[in-house]
Design an enzyme around this catalytic site. Structure first.
Site, short mmCIF file in Angstrom:
data_model
loop_
_atom_site.label_atom_id
_atom_site.label_comp_id
_atom_site.label_asym_id
_atom_site.label_seq_id
_atom_site.Cartn_x
_atom_site.Cartn_y
_atom_site.Cartn_z
N TRP A 102 24.58 46.44 102.76
CA TRP A 102 24.81 46.45 101.19
C TRP A 102 24.83 47.37 100.49
CZ3 TRP A 102 26.13 41.84 100.77
CH2 TRP A 102 26.02 40.33 101.55
N ASP A 171 18.23 47.04 94.59
CA ASP A 171 18.48 46.37 94.95
C ASP A 171 17.31 45.29 96.07
OD1 ASP A 171 19.22 43.57 96.62
OD2 ASP A 171 21.57 44.40 97.61
N LYS A 195 16.26 34.65 100.07
CA LYS A 195 14.94 35.55 101.58
C LYS A 195 13.99 35.18 101.30
CE LYS A 195 19.16 37.72 101.77
NZ LYS A 195 20.09 37.72 102.71
#
Ligand code: PMP
Length: 362
Positions: A102, A171, A195
């Protein structure tokens, strides 16, 4: 319907209590007699929800007054673009600490808008976080970007890097609200909600006010933090239902005892799984270095990446309603995600199955 134990990496499990609340208010939001789905985003009803959700974020993370809390569209990846568009103008260059898929993607996106300095030597084996003394930080960077928890590779920061005054951007898509965080150490924190804190459609962004007002002229208004802060996150029609869900999940976290409680449970749940792995004489194998092992996403292999046995493990798990345990397609193997909504009892059920499978096949 039998009880399903959902270990998916995202969209991930929502607490059962939250579903009950959402069901109750689905077609009669806040006593209005209609659903939020058909309510104006300029109404008092929505303005109140917008404020309530900002307030619970501020309380849970103890967000200081000089930070704006924004609800934006475009998910985590929308912010991969928003970060450079809003911040890179100061020096034209940014530091990216790539510790998994990511953060690699975030760095790639940023290259469209300026120069990217890779702080760590390039690798495709993401199995730890090199000691900070080895990092190649550029003192001239506009910001330093990290991903605090790599969802695919299971690599999580257990420290906040010292960036020597350069704004730190994180992030937190897959470990948002899993533990207390000193927000004042960050310039910007962001993440998609699907999530640990809700459902897809909204990104939660927390930005220090002195970092506003420097977006590149090409920055689309919809990604511009300054424009959205001024509009109180109602620049256009926001993803209202996703914000409703996020609010109810965050209020549930608060009722459970807040982020200290979430952290305690995350340690408990992840230790249960890592302990079975460690005690399996190499039958199960966790690739990540111990000090960087994620408490949210636990990837592991069986034997020497024995794909046939892994397939059998997943099939047997499904038969017990232990679902969404397949590793990400880029890395294979197995991945158990133990987000806030996953209970200790569910993890104990998984661990029991892991032990039985090991005994049967070793
Ligand atoms: N960052 C991380 C750490 C993620 O796990 C994900 C999604 N899995 C993203 C960013 C991208 O989020 P989205 O799908 O909301 O764009």
């Amino acid at each position: 319907m039998p009880k399903i134990h959902n270990f998916g990496a995202g969209p991930a499990k929502i607490p059962e209590e939250v579903y009950d609340i959402l069901k109750n208010e689905f077609n009669n939001f806040d006593g209005t007699g209609i659903s939020l789905l058909e309510t104006s985003h300029r109404s008092g009803t929505y303005l109140k929800l917008n404020k309530d959700v900002q307030d619970v974020v501020r309380r849970l993370l103890n967000v200081p007054d000089n930070y704006k809390i924004l609800f934006l569209s475009g998910g985590g990846q929308g912010q991969f673009a928003a970060v450079p568009l809003n911040l890179i103008s100061r020096t034209g260059t940014a530091d990216y600490v790539v510790t998994g898929a990511w953060s690699a993607k975030a760095a790639k996106e940023a290259k469209k808008y300026g120069k990217v300095n890779l702080v760590l030597p390039p690798t495709d084996r993401y199995d730890g976080i090199p000691d900070q003394s080895t990092w190649n930080l550029d003192p001239n960077a506009s910001y330093v970007h990290i991903c605090t928890n790599e969802t695919i590779h299971g690599v999580e920061f257990d420290f906040i890097p010292d960036t020597k005054g350069v704004p730190l951007v994180a992030d937190m898509s897959s470990n948002f609200m899993s533990k207390k965080v000193d927000v004042s150490k960050f310039g910007v924190i962001y993440g998609g909600a699907q999530k640990n804190i809700g459902t897809a459609g909204v990104a939660l962004v927390i930005v220090r006010e002195d970092l506003l007002n420097q977006a590149l002229p090409i920055c689309p208004s919809i990604l511009d933090w300054t424009v959205n802060a001024k509009a109180n996150s109602i620049l256009n029609t926001p993803p209202m239902f996703a914000i409703q869900v996020m609010g109810r999940v965050l209020q549930w976290i608060e009722r459970q005892g807040g982020l200290d409680k979430m952290a305690e449970m995350a340690t408990k749940k992840s230790s249960l799984i890592y302990d079975v792995i460690e005690q399996s004489n190499g039958f199960y194998y966790a690739p990540v270095a111990k000090n960087a092992r994620s408490k949210m996403n636990i990837p592991f292999r069986i034997g020497n990446a024995d794909e046939a046995l892994e397939k059998e493990f997943l099939k047997g798990a499904e038969a017990l309603n232990l679902i969404q345990l397949k590793g990400h397609r880029d890395v294979g193997g197995i991945r158990a995600s133990t987000y806030n909504a996953v209970t200790v009892e569910e993890v104990q059920t998984l661990v029991k199955y892991m032990k039985e499978f090991y005994q049967k096949h070793s």
